[in-house]
Scaffold this motif. Structure first.
Motif, PDB file in Angstrom:
ATOM      1  N   PHE A 200       0.832  -1.207   0.000  1.00 60.53           N
ATOM      2  CA  PHE A 200       0.000   0.000   0.000  1.00 60.53           C
ATOM      3  C   PHE A 200       0.866   1.256   0.000  1.00 60.53           C
ATOM      4  CE2 PHE A 200      -3.456  -2.698   1.802  1.00 60.53           C
ATOM      5  CZ  PHE A 200      -4.462  -2.329   0.924  1.00 60.53           C
ATOM      6  N   ILE A 201       1.882   1.245   0.887  1.00 62.95           N
ATOM      7  CA  ILE A 201       2.740   2.436   1.031  1.00 62.95           C
ATOM      8  C   ILE A 201       3.422   2.742  -0.308  1.00 62.95           C
ATOM      9  CG2 ILE A 201       4.815   3.334   2.182  1.00 62.95           C
ATOM     10  CD1 ILE A 201       3.917   1.684   4.667  1.00 62.95           C
ATOM     11  N   LYS A 202       4.007   1.697  -0.872  1.00 63.89           N
ATOM     12  CA  LYS A 202       4.730   1.882  -2.139  1.00 63.89           C
ATOM     13  C   LYS A 202       3.757   2.355  -3.229  1.00 63.89           C
ATOM     14  CE  LYS A 202       7.976   1.280  -5.258  1.00 63.89           C
ATOM     15  NZ  LYS A 202       8.791   2.468  -5.462  1.00 63.89           N
ATOM     16  N   GLY A 203       2.583   1.698  -3.317  1.00 68.20           N
ATOM     17  CA  GLY A 203       1.609   2.012  -4.359  1.00 68.20           C
ATOM     18  C   GLY A 203       1.136   3.461  -4.272  1.00 68.20           C
ATOM     19  N   TYR A 204       0.730   3.878  -3.074  1.00 65.65           N
ATOM     20  CA  TYR A 204       0.202   5.239  -2.940  1.00 65.65           C
ATOM     21  C   TYR A 204       1.307   6.286  -3.068  1.00 65.65           C
ATOM     22  CZ  TYR A 204      -4.497   3.705  -1.939  1.00 65.65           C
ATOM     23  OH  TYR A 204      -5.752   3.176  -2.052  1.00 65.65           O
ATOM     24  N   ALA A 205       2.500   5.984  -2.569  1.00 66.23           N
ATOM     25  CA  ALA A 205       3.599   6.950  -2.684  1.00 66.23           C
ATOM     26  C   ALA A 205       3.962   7.129  -4.165  1.00 66.23           C
ATOM     27  CB  ALA A 205       4.801   6.472  -1.877  1.00 66.23           C
ATOM     28  N   THR A 206       4.060   6.008  -4.892  1.00 63.57           N
ATOM     29  CA  THR A 206       4.384   6.090  -6.320  1.00 63.57           C
ATOM     30  C   THR A 206       3.320   6.891  -7.059  1.00 63.57           C
ATOM     31  OG1 THR A 206       5.376   3.912  -6.107  1.00 63.57           O
ATOM     32  CG2 THR A 206       5.035   4.686  -8.343  1.00 63.57           C
ATOM     33  N   THR A 207       2.047   6.628  -6.697  1.00 65.10           N
ATOM     34  CA  THR A 207       0.951   7.354  -7.347  1.00 65.10           C
ATOM     35  C   THR A 207       1.082   8.858  -7.109  1.00 65.10           C
ATOM     36  OG1 THR A 207      -0.385   5.449  -6.797  1.00 65.10           O
ATOM     37  CG2 THR A 207      -1.578   7.372  -7.554  1.00 65.10           C
TER      38      THR A 207
END
Ligand code: ADP
Length: 411
Positions: A200-207
């Motif tokens: 989740f962290i990686k996904g939302y940060a990348t977004t």
């Protein structure tokens, strides 16, 4: 020195019968001590002795008494071990059956002061396991026939010990296999649990970092909230893992001080209140005890029970009751959720145990209640669960009350 290999042809009918009964006892035995008790009782009918001591090779290759039975004549098992040691060692090292006798002062008047011992090595083709020593007070000395019979009995005991060793080895291998399976499952589960928040962290940060899109303020806030919450979850998981392994290794530090439990519980409830809009737990204070405890670790226990209630009994009312008598404090944390089936009530305190049906419903690692039990035990207390399925779960904690401290004048 006496000794040749025992042969059934040399035995009398009554002795044969006893030896046969002994072989049956060995074959059917469920535990070594019970089998040895049976052997002693069966042997008595054909062989006179006052005590029998079984010595087995211990970890340091030294002989240790593992079983002692005193039949009569007013002797204690402990007192008899002293004489058995020397003969057992001689027999063990020489691999020969040996007899020994001693006449203590006044043996002419007191027949108990005249002692005859018989030591037999416990041998198998695989090697030597130990020695068996019989003691007889007041004579007569052991005849060659009796020695022979005793060797027969010893060979059965050697079989019994050998079988017990095999059973223990198998149990150890099975435990090792289960441990390695558990470690494998654990790594799979932890990897999954750590990967989920990280994903989740990686996904939302990348977004958020994408250069080709601009996000409105609300979306940005929503994404950052997810990142924040998932980072908290990750921290919680890592803390649980560390606590759990420190507890297992006995290295979790606790700092004990006087703790007022009503204040501690009130603080926890106001923290819960500030974190969510759900109805806070109802607190029923029947007593305001002070105990010796680690306030941070005790708070961790209640936080865990409350977060479990929120996870597994969502929307259901939760009540905390604090009461005490002269000796102990009793705290109950109960919810009115789905409850816990009886077969899981004890297991939920085991490390990594999660009730299978609920696994998908709420996230968790099965470490929470294990940690709670260890912390409560470190306070010399007990925690357990009660539940009427469908009506809710109640966690009971009892903690010993601290002795009232003596205040010194001027202190
Ligand atoms: P986790 O919550 O991480 O799974 P715990 O050790 O805290 O681990 O709990 C072990 C299991 O006990 C949970 O997986 C859940 O199945 C069950 N459990 C704990 N508290 C409750 C409750 N209040 N009601 C129903 N089930 C519960």
């Amino acid at each position: 020195m006496v000794g040749k290999s025992p042969s059934p042809a040399d035995l009398k009918p009554k002795e044969l019968e006893a030896v046969y009964a002994i072989s049956r006892a060995v074959a059917l035995s469920e535990g070594i001590n019970q089998a040895l008790d049976d052997i002693v009782n069966l042997t008595r009918s054909v062989f006179i002795f006052d005590n029998m001591v079984l010595y087995l090779v211990g970890e340091n290759e030294t002989l240790e008494p593992r079983y002692a039975r005193v039949i009569g004549r007013g002797r204690s098992a402990e007192a008899n071990l002293a004489w058995g040691d020397a003969l057992a060692n001689d027999v063990y090292h020489s691999l020969e059956t040996m007899t020994a006798s001693e006449q203590l002062d006044g043996w002419q008047e007191d027949r108990l002061a005249s002692r005859f011992f018989l030591g037999i090595p416990l041998r198998l083709t695989e090697g030597i396991l130990g020695a068996l020593v019989f003691g007889r007070f007041g004579g007569p000395p052991y005849s060659p026939d009796q020695t022979h019979l005793a060797e027969f009995i010893a060979s059965h005991i050697a079989q019994l010990v050998h079988r017990q060793h095999l059973v223990e080895r198998i149990a150890n291998l099975e435990a090792d296999r289960r441990l390695s399976q558990l470690q494998h499952d654990f790594i799979a589960m932890i990897t999954h649990e750590l990967n989920t928040p990280l994903g989740f962290i990686k996904g939302y940060a990348t977004t958020l970092l994408r250069k080709d899109t601009t996000w409105d303020e609300n979306s940005r806030l929503e994404f950052l909230t997810v990142i924040d919450e998932e980072a908290d979850r990750l921290r919680e998981l890592i803390d649980d893992l560390l606590d759990s392994s420190r507890l297992q290794a006995g290295t979790l530090k606790m700092t004990f001080e006087a703790v007022r439990l009503d204040t501690l519980l009130r603080d926890i409830i106001s923290r819960v209140q500030s974190r969510s809009d759900e109805t806070p737990p109802r607190l029923v204070i029947k007593s305001s005890p002070v105990i010796q405890g680690d306030p941070i670790r005790l708070a961790q226990v209640f936080d865990n029970l409350l977060s479990n209630a929120a996870k597994y009994a969502p929307q259901a009312p939760v009540t905390i009751i604090l009461e005490a008598n002269k000796e102990q404090v009793h705290i109950i944390v109960k919810d009115e959720g789905p409850g816990i089936a009886p077969e899981h009530l004890d297991k939920i305190f085991e490390r990594f145990y999660r009730i299978p049906d609920l696994q998908t419903a709420a996230r968790g690692t099965g470490m929470g209640l294990f940690i709670c039990r260890q912390i409560v035990s470190a306070h010399r207390g007990i925690i357990n669960a009660e539940s009427e399925p469908g009506k809710g779960a109640a966690f009971h904690i009892t903690l010993p009350l601290s002795q009232p401290s003596v205040i010194k004048p001027g202190g």
